[in-house]
Scaffold this active site. Structure first.
Site, PDB file in Angstrom:
ATOM      1  N   HIS A 192       0.881  -1.143   0.131  1.00  0.00           N
ATOM      2  CA  HIS A 192       0.069  -0.097  -0.070  1.00  0.00           C
ATOM      3  C   HIS A 192       0.964   1.373   0.021  1.00  0.00           C
ATOM      4  CE1 HIS A 192      -3.812  -2.207   0.718  1.00  0.00           C
ATOM      5  NE2 HIS A 192      -4.299  -1.117   0.532  1.00  0.00           N
TER       6      HIS A 192
ATOM      7  N   LYS B  50     -10.204  -7.782   7.714  1.00  0.00           N
ATOM      8  CA  LYS B  50     -11.019  -7.989   8.757  1.00  0.00           C
ATOM      9  C   LYS B  50     -10.761  -6.843   9.869  1.00  0.00           C
ATOM     10  CE  LYS B  50      -7.510 -11.053  11.074  1.00  0.00           C
ATOM     11  NZ  LYS B  50      -7.172 -10.420  12.502  1.00  0.00           N
TER      12      LYS B  50
END
Lengths: 283, 185
Positions: B39, B104
């Site tokens: 990222h 999650k």
């Protein structure tokens, strides 16, 4: 003096790691099956159903239960009348760990703290293992192993309370830690609580508490009662499986208690995810 | 009442706007994997105005670092990792066309706001169901940053990959809603 071959320890550790990577222990599996029955939220029930299906697939096809195959954590009790023939015990455990993780295609998750460089090519594949040694009477070596994932470790906490905090303070603290954690540690979780000792003794006790079979009772009636009370309080939080809301947030609370200093009440809360991969062998 | 959808990537605003927190979605098509390190690299490229190694438009990013594949398998076990570590990067990804994230655990307000602003969805997959989810991945190919090992960017082809809508395009959050429903005060 009994002698145990270095290679015997290597092979034993290797087998424990390979087995734990793919075969969820029966106590954890049974606890999840019971939680699925009890769970009131349909969303969380479905999550737990997927976890049981996942465990079946992992076992049948020898696929890792989770991509986070953890850091390898050991509690080793070494009898004073045993020696390792052909090397050092620590080296044998590390070698078995490396071979197990590599041979079973488990992930090497150990890295340098700041550069975040993976240590597999320098220190060894998922090395060094985290090993807690203890010396005991006898001529055996008792090895307890668990794969410890990062998500549940990241929410764990410790604090030294004043003695006046008492049991009520511990219940409140455990509830607070689990409430803040929400779905991050992959509930339904097991909660290990270390009480007393010094700061580090409480922390290590909370880790060791996670190695106990889920469903087993604490031999100390006072601690057994406290475990049940904290479990009830945690399950009132409504977090549910993977935090999606539900009644079954924790499968069990395990406490290890130690004598402590007259001035302090150390408490540590260590969390294990639903994939409580732990195993135990005596050589 | 939660609904069930079958969707194929790339996702459009039409796809994402109909979804509500708590819905189940079976995703088919392509997912791109990225964790913290990837990222950072992707967002650095965006900020420098340089081209990305894959097209973000309509893409779904899966936060995962799989186990190594066994010989003959496309991938090893591949369940979601904890998402908050991507919170500082996700709004930039969504602003530049990504329509979904799979992970999650809870997200911060900036990510929830970005979901609403850019018609994007934060999906939750079942953490720790790595064997089950890995089996639904039909192919995996590294498209960038092989040096990151498990954290390299991979292009995954999936079939009926089960996810739950956590944050929808209307600002709802299943983690809050679910917990409020079952909390005993």
């Amino acid at each position: 003096m009994r002698e145990i071959a270095f290679d015997t320890v290597v092979k034993t550790v290797r087998d424990m790691i390979i087995y734990s990577g793919t075969d969820l222990p029966q106590d954890t599996y049974d606890a999840l099956a019971q939680a699925m029955e009890k769970e009131k939220s349909p969303v969380s029930k479905e999550v737990i159903r997927q976890l049981l299906e996942n465990a079946d697939i992992a076992k049948d096809e020898k696929r890792p239960l989770c991509q986070d195959t953890g850091l390898a954590v050991f509690f080793v009790r070494v009898g004073e009348e045993v020696r390792i023939d052909g090397g050092l015990l620590r080296d044998a455990i590390n070698k078995g760990t490396e071979e197990g993780y590599q041979d079973a295609y488990l992930r090497a998750s150990t890295c340098e703290p700041f550069s975040r460089a993976n240590l597999k090519d320098t220190v060894g594949y998922n090395l060094p293992a985290i090993i807690h040694f203890d010396l005991v009477a006898g001529d055996k070596i008792d090895i307890e192993y668990a794969a410890k994932g990062g998500g549940s470790e990241n929410v764990s906490r410790a604090k030294v309370f004043p003695p006046a905090a008492g049991k009520a303070g511990i219940v409140q603290y455990a509830k607070e830690v689990i409430s803040d954690a929400g779905g991050n540690p992959c509930p339904p979780i097991t909660v290990g609580i270390g009480i007393g000792g010094t700061f580090e003794k409480a922390v290590i006790s909370s880790k060791h508490a996670l190695f106990r079979d889920i469903g087993s009772r604490n031999a100390d009636p006072e601690m057994d009662e406290l475990e049940q009370e904290i479990l009830l309080e945690i399950n009132k939080l409504g977090i549910g499986a993977m935090g999606m809301g539900g009644t079954e947030t924790a499968l069990a609370v395990h406490i290890e208690s130690n004598p402590c200093h007259i001035a302090s009440l150390p408490v540590s809360v260590n969390v294990q995810c639903h994939s409580s991969r732990h195993t135990h062998i005596t050589i | 009442m939660a609904k069930t959808y079958n969707l194929t990537t790339p996702l459009s605003s039409e796809d994402t706007r109909q979804l509500e927190s708590g819905d189940t979605v079976y995703l088919s098509g392509v997912l791109f994997t990225a964790r913290d390190a990837a990222h950072k690299k992707l967002v650095d490229l965006i900020e420098a105005g340089e081209p990305l190694p894959f097209d973000l438009e309509g893409s779904v990013i899966y936060f995962v670092g799989p186990t190594p594949p066994k010989p003959g398998d496309p991938i090893g076990s591949a369940g979601p990792t904890t998402s908050y570590r991507m919170d500082s990067y996700s709004p930039t990804m969504l602003k530049n066309g990504s329509k979904g994230m799979i992970g999650k655990g809870k997200r911060n307000q900036e990510v929830k706001d970005a979901c609403a602003q850019y018609d994007s969805i934060y999906f939750g997959a079942t953490g720790g169901a790595g064997a089950l989810l890995g089996k639904l991945i039909k192919s995996a190919e590294i498209v960038a940053y092989p040096e990151l090992g498990p954290e390299a960017v991979r292009r995954l082809e999936v079939e009926n990959f089960p996810v739950t809508v956590i944050n929808d395009t209307k600002g709802n959050d299943l983690y809050q809603m679910g917990r409020e429903q079952y909390e005993v005060k």
